[in-house]
Motif scaffolding. Structure first.
Motif, short mmCIF file in Angstrom:
data_model
loop_
_atom_site.label_atom_id
_atom_site.label_comp_id
_atom_site.label_asym_id
_atom_site.label_seq_id
_atom_site.Cartn_x
_atom_site.Cartn_y
_atom_site.Cartn_z
N PHE A 15 4.40 7.41 1.53
CA PHE A 15 5.19 6.31 2.06
C PHE A 15 4.49 5.01 1.70
N ILE A 16 5.28 3.94 1.60
CA ILE A 16 4.71 2.64 1.25
C ILE A 16 4.82 1.69 2.45
N HIS A 17 3.83 0.82 2.56
CA HIS A 17 3.81 -0.22 3.59
C HIS A 17 3.86 -1.56 2.87
N VAL A 18 5.00 -2.21 2.94
CA VAL A 18 5.23 -3.47 2.22
C VAL A 18 5.66 -4.52 3.23
N ALA A 66 0.83 -1.21 0.00
CA ALA A 66 0.00 0.00 0.00
C ALA A 66 0.86 1.25 0.00
N LEU A 67 0.35 2.28 -0.68
CA LEU A 67 0.98 3.60 -0.68
C LEU A 67 0.01 4.56 0.02
N TYR A 68 0.54 5.33 0.95
CA TYR A 68 -0.28 6.25 1.72
C TYR A 68 -0.01 7.70 1.31
N VAL A 117 8.09 -0.05 6.32
CA VAL A 117 7.49 1.25 5.96
C VAL A 117 8.61 2.14 5.45
N VAL A 118 8.47 2.61 4.21
CA VAL A 118 9.53 3.41 3.57
C VAL A 118 8.89 4.64 2.95
#
Length: 263
Positions: free
Chosen positions: A62-65, A11-13, A69-70
């Motif tokens: 930011f992405i949650h993979v 997901a991308l936030y 979290v990056v």
């Protein structure tokens, strides 16, 4: 984490599309979406009012993979590379250095110009930035957070020597950046021949957002429209990587919000 495959639920936030997100954050988010599309890595876009405060760096997207979290394009590119996906492996060392130089140019000129317009141009600040930035929060918190962010950005502008610039000088900087990008692109489909790199994703994110965002005046988008190869480049990436894809992450789905993004 590097050895694990890319999960389907990555997901991308970012902030809320319709009423909250500002030009610079929308551009940064679209750049990351474009990069992941170019890598053929699925991503679901999730909009949250507090996305900026959820981010480990305080910046979006930011992405949650998996359990990682990056945030921001540069670290995300490195994270994706560690998982075995790279757009720039085919470049030699000279080309990689050139690519990084152009990415610095985009961040130093286009991103800074977007921030200047949002937080240092008084008309834009009052009519657009403050209402949008504080929109998810009740009064007086909405104003407090907006003024806090404005102080932070203006302090940065002062540190890099932009605080004393006029809007005309900022637009001239944008034009010079677009001129340099246009010359580098030439008649090629991408900046480095026939395959896209993270530079293409970054340039697309900023130029497409500028072109499709309604501002108080059209002066910013007109600077980009002066370069037909850059507008054709944006259209080409939109068609190839977004049209017909998952509407959650498509620019078509986002465009309706962009039209009213900064009104």
């Amino acid at each position: 984490a590097a050895a694990e495959p890319w999960p389907e639920n990555a997901a991308l936030y970012q902030q809320l599309k319709e009423e909250q997100i500002l030009l610079s954050d929308n551009a940064s988010s679209l750049a990351v979406q474009a990069f992941l599309q170019m890598c053929n890595l699925p991503i679901r876009v999730i909009c949250r009012a507090n996305a900026e405060y959820m981010s480990p760096s305080g910046k979006v997207p930011f992405i949650h993979v998996g359990n990682q979290v990056v945030s921001e394009l540069g670290p995300i590119v490195q994270f994706v590379k560690a998982k075995g996906h790279s757009l720039s492996d085919g470049l030699d060392e000279v080309q990689k250095a050139e690519m990084k130089a152009y990415m610095e140019l985009v961040n130093n000129m286009l991103l800074t110009a977007e921030l200047y317009l949002q937080w240092c141009d008084d008309v834009t600040v009052e009519e657009i930035t403050h209402p949008r930035y504080g929109s998810p929060y009740p009064w007086p918190l909405n104003r407090i957070l907006s003024y806090q962010k404005q102080w932070e950005v203006r302090r940065k502008m002062k540190a890099i020597g932009w605080a004393g610039k006029t809007l005309e000088q900022v637009l001239e900087d944008v034009d010079q950046c677009c001129h340099a990008l246009s010359q580098r692109l030439g008649t090629q489909p991408y900046f480095f021949n026939k395959q896209p790199t993270e530079l293409d994703a970054l340039v697309f994110g900023h130029l497409f957002t500028i072109l499709t965002t309604q501002l108080i005046t059209d002066e910013l988008s007109e600077k980009v429209k002066n370069y037909s190869n850059l507008t054709a480049f944006c259209r080409r990436i939109e068609q190839q990587y977004f049209e017909g894809h998952d509407k959650d992450s498509s620019t078509i789905a986002a465009r309706s919000s962009k039209r009213s993004l900064l009104r």
